[in-house]
Design an enzyme around this catalytic site. Structure first.
Site, PDB file in Angstrom:
ATOM      1  N   LEU A   1      45.878   8.144 -64.480  1.00 50.23           N
ATOM      2  CA  LEU A   1      44.516   8.591 -64.209  1.00 50.23           C
ATOM      3  C   LEU A   1      43.866   7.827 -63.064  1.00 50.23           C
ATOM      4  O   LEU A   1      43.113   8.390 -62.264  1.00 50.23           O
ATOM      5  CB  LEU A   1      43.668   8.458 -65.490  1.00 50.23           C
ATOM      6  N   CYS A   2      44.201   6.525 -62.953  1.00 52.52           N
ATOM      7  CA  CYS A   2      43.571   5.721 -61.905  1.00 52.52           C
ATOM      8  C   CYS A   2      43.993   6.222 -60.514  1.00 52.52           C
ATOM      9  O   CYS A   2      43.192   6.264 -59.586  1.00 52.52           O
ATOM     10  CB  CYS A   2      43.918   4.246 -62.087  1.00 52.52           C
ATOM     11  N   THR A   3      45.265   6.650 -60.407  1.00 49.80           N
ATOM     12  CA  THR A   3      45.733   7.193 -59.125  1.00 49.80           C
ATOM     13  C   THR A   3      45.001   8.488 -58.808  1.00 49.80           C
ATOM     14  O   THR A   3      44.528   8.701 -57.683  1.00 49.80           O
ATOM     15  CB  THR A   3      47.251   7.479 -59.190  1.00 49.80           C
TER      16      THR A   3
ATOM     17  N   SER B   1      41.190   7.476 -58.008  1.00 53.83           N
ATOM     18  CA  SER B   1      40.767   6.667 -56.862  1.00 53.83           C
ATOM     19  C   SER B   1      41.737   6.632 -55.690  1.00 53.83           C
ATOM     20  O   SER B   1      41.313   6.456 -54.550  1.00 53.83           O
ATOM     21  CB  SER B   1      40.476   5.237 -57.339  1.00 53.83           C
TER      22      SER B   1
END
Ligand SMILES: [Zn+2]
Length: 451
Positions: free
Chosen positions: A218-220, A223
Site C-alpha cells: 500500500l505504501c508504494t 506514495s
C-alpha cells in the site's frame, strides 16, 4: 482408358485418405521413433476405437483440445466443465455461438464436435471435477487439462497421483499410472507439462512455479508509484472510496466506472512520469484478470494434443517434461525436465514431517498459517484432526459451522497445551487435494529448554 470412379468410390477413398498422414506416422518406422515402437495399422484402430481420453475444461484451451484430438483420430473423448457460456467467451471459444449463451460449455462443445466430426464421440459432463471419484478417473488412458484455476489443477493432480499403486517390491505398478498432460495460459505466456504420476515431477513438486497472486504494498501505491498498475490500484483502492463518483461500489463490468478509473489513473501516471496506463490495463487490474489470447491457447492446446497422441500411440518419446511458451515479443519456447521432489506432499511415498520450533509457544493457529503461507503447501483452509488415546479428535475445521465454533478455542492454544507430542500424526484435509494428508509433527527441541 481409366474407368471414372463412381461417387461412392470417391467418398470411400476420401475417407480412407483422411487418415493418410496419421498412417504415415503409425504404420512406418522412422529415425525418431521409440525403440520399442512397432509400426502397425492396429495403432490407428486403437486411437479410433479403444483409447478413452478425458479433457478437463471446455473453455479457451478445451475447445482447441477437443477439436485437435477429434481431428487426430481419437474416437472416444470425454469433457468436464462446470461453466456456462458467456458473451465474452465467443471471440476464442469457437465451438460456441451466440445462441449458446447461458448453456453449459461441456454440452455445447460436445454437440458441436459430434455433429461436425463423425468419427468422434464426445461425452459431456456439466459438473465439477470434484464431483467424480477414483473409479471414474481410472477408466481413462490419458487425461489432459486446460484449466484456469490452480486449486482445480492441484486437485486433479492429487487425484491422479492417488490412483498409483505399488507392487510388493515397492516399485510403481505401471498399469496404475495415468498420464496427465497439463496446459496453462496467461495472456501471451503459456506452458505444457507431461506428468507421469509418481514417476516424473507433479504439479505439487513444482508448486513454487505458481507464486501467490501479485499484490502491491500500500505504501508504494500511495506514495511511490513506479508501475502503471500502481496508479490503477491507487484509484481503485483509495480514490474511488474518497470521491465516490457514482455513489456505489466499483463494478469492473461497468464501462462508465472503468472510464472514470482510467482517467484518474492516467492523471496520476502523468504526474509521476509513468507511461503504459491503457483502458485495457485498467480493466485487467480492476477485475484482477489477464486477458485471454486466442493464439496462445491454440499453440498450447496443439502442444498438449501432440503429447496425448504420443502417449496413446507410443510412437515417439514424450516431452520431458515442462515447456514454457511466450509469444509476447516474437516466439520463444524452452523445454526442460522439472525435477521430482522426493519429499513431495502428493507424489512421494514418504510421510510428511511438519517441523515446529517450539511446541510450547507455537499455537494451532501458527500451524495453520504455516500450511497456508509456506510455498510448499499453499493450502487454502486446512481442517486438522488427530488421534488421541485411540479416539479421533478434531482440532480445527472451519468449513463446518458448528465444529468451527466448538474448536475455535484450540486456535490460540499451544501444541503442548493441546497434548500434541513430538511424532504425533495430524490428518490434514484441504480443498487443494481429494485426499487427507498425514503429517508428522517434528519438534526441534534443541533450542527449547525442557522444564
Ligand atoms: Zn510431486
Amino acid at each position: 482408358m481409366a474407368a471414372t470412379p463412381s461417387p461412392c468410390d470417391s467418398s470411400a477413398s476420401a475417407s480412407n485418405k483422411k487418415w493418410n498422414n496419421l498412417r504415415n506416422i503409425l504404420e512406418r518406422d522412422g529415425p525418431f521413433c521409440k525403440t520399442d515402437f512397432t509400426p502397425s495399422p492396429d495403432i490407428l484402430d486403437f486411437l479410433q476405437n479403444t483409447a478413452k481420453i478425458l479433457v478437463i475444461g471446455a473453455g479457451g484451451l478445451g475447445c482447441e483440445l477437443l477439436k485437435d484430438l477429434a481431428m487426430m483420430g481419437f474416437g472416444d473423448l470425454h469433457v468436464i466443465d462446470m461453466d456456462t457460456i458467456e458473451l465474452s467467451n465467443l471471440n476464442r471459444q469457437f465451438l460456441f455461438r451466440r445462441c449458446d449463451i447461458g448453456s453449459p460449455k461441456a454440452e455445447c462443445a460436445a454437440r458441436f464436435i459430434n455433429q461436425r466430426i463423425n468419427t468422434c464421440s464426445v461425452t459431456p459432463y456439466f459438473a465439477k471435477i470434484q464431483d467424480f471419484d477414483d473409479l471414474f478417473y481410472t477408466q481413462f488412458h490419458v487425461i489432459v487439462c486446460g484449466l484456469d484455476s490452480i486449486v482445480a489443477r492441484r486437485w486433479i493432480n492429487s487425484m491422479i497421483n492417488s490412483l498409483v499403486t505399488y507392487q510388493e517390491d515397492g516399485n510403481v505398478d505401471p498399469q496404475s499410472v495415468i498420464p496427465l498432460i497439463d496446459g496453462g495460459t496467461e495472456g501471451f505466456k503459456g506452458n505444457v507439462r507431461v506428468i507421469l504420476p509418481s514417476l516424473t515431477a507433479c504439479v505439487e513438486c513444482t508448486l513454487d512455479l505458481f507464486p501467490p497472486q501479485v499484490t502491491y504494498p500500500l505504501c508504494t501505491i500511495a506514495s511511490k508509484p513506479r508501475l502503471p498498475e500502481h496508479c490503477v490500484e491507487y484509484v481503485k483502492i483509495i480514490q474511488w472510496d474518497k470521491e465516490n463518483p457514482f455513489s456505489c461500489a466499483l463494478d469492473g463490468d461497468d464501462p462508465q466506472h472503468i472510464s472514470w478509473v482510467y482517467e484518474k489513473a492516467l492523471d496520476r501516471a502523468n504526474k509521476h512520469n509513468i507511461t503504459g496506463v491503457t483502458y485495457r490495463l485498467v480493466q485487467g487490474v480492476v477485475k484482477n484478470i489477464i486477458p485471454a489470447v486466442a493464439s496462445t491457447n491454440a499453440a498450447i492446446a496443439a502442444a498438449c494434443a501432440n503429447e496425448v497422441f504420443k502417449m496413446a500411440s507410443n510412437c515417439y518419446e514424450c516431452m520431458s517434461n515442462f515447456m514454457n511458451f511466450n509469444d509476447l515479443d516474437g516466439i520463444y519456447t524452452y523445454t526442460y525436465a522439472a525435477e521430482k521432489n522426493e519429499e513431495c506432499l502428493v507424489c512421494s511415498n514418504a510421510p510428511q514431517a511438519l517441523n515446529v520450533g517450539n511446541p510450547y509457544t507455537t499455537t494451532l493457529d501458527d500451524v495453520i498459517h504455516m500450511l497456508c503461507d509456506s510455498p510448499k503447501y499453499q493450502m487454502k483452509n486446512p481442517g486438522i484432526t488427530t488421534i488421541m488415546y485411540g479416539k479421533n479428535k478434531t482440532l480445527h475445521m472451519s468449513s463446518v459451522g458448528s465444529i468451527a465454533e466448538r474448536t475455535r478455542a484450540n486456535l490460540t492454544m499451544s501444541l503442548y497445551q493441546l497434548g500434541l507430542r513430538d511424532g504425533q500424526q495430524l490428518m490434514v484435509s484441504d480443498a487443494t487435494s481429494p485426499r487427507t494428508i498425514t503429517m508428522q509433527l517434528k519438534y526441534n527441541l534443541v533450542d527449547v529448554e525442557m522444564n
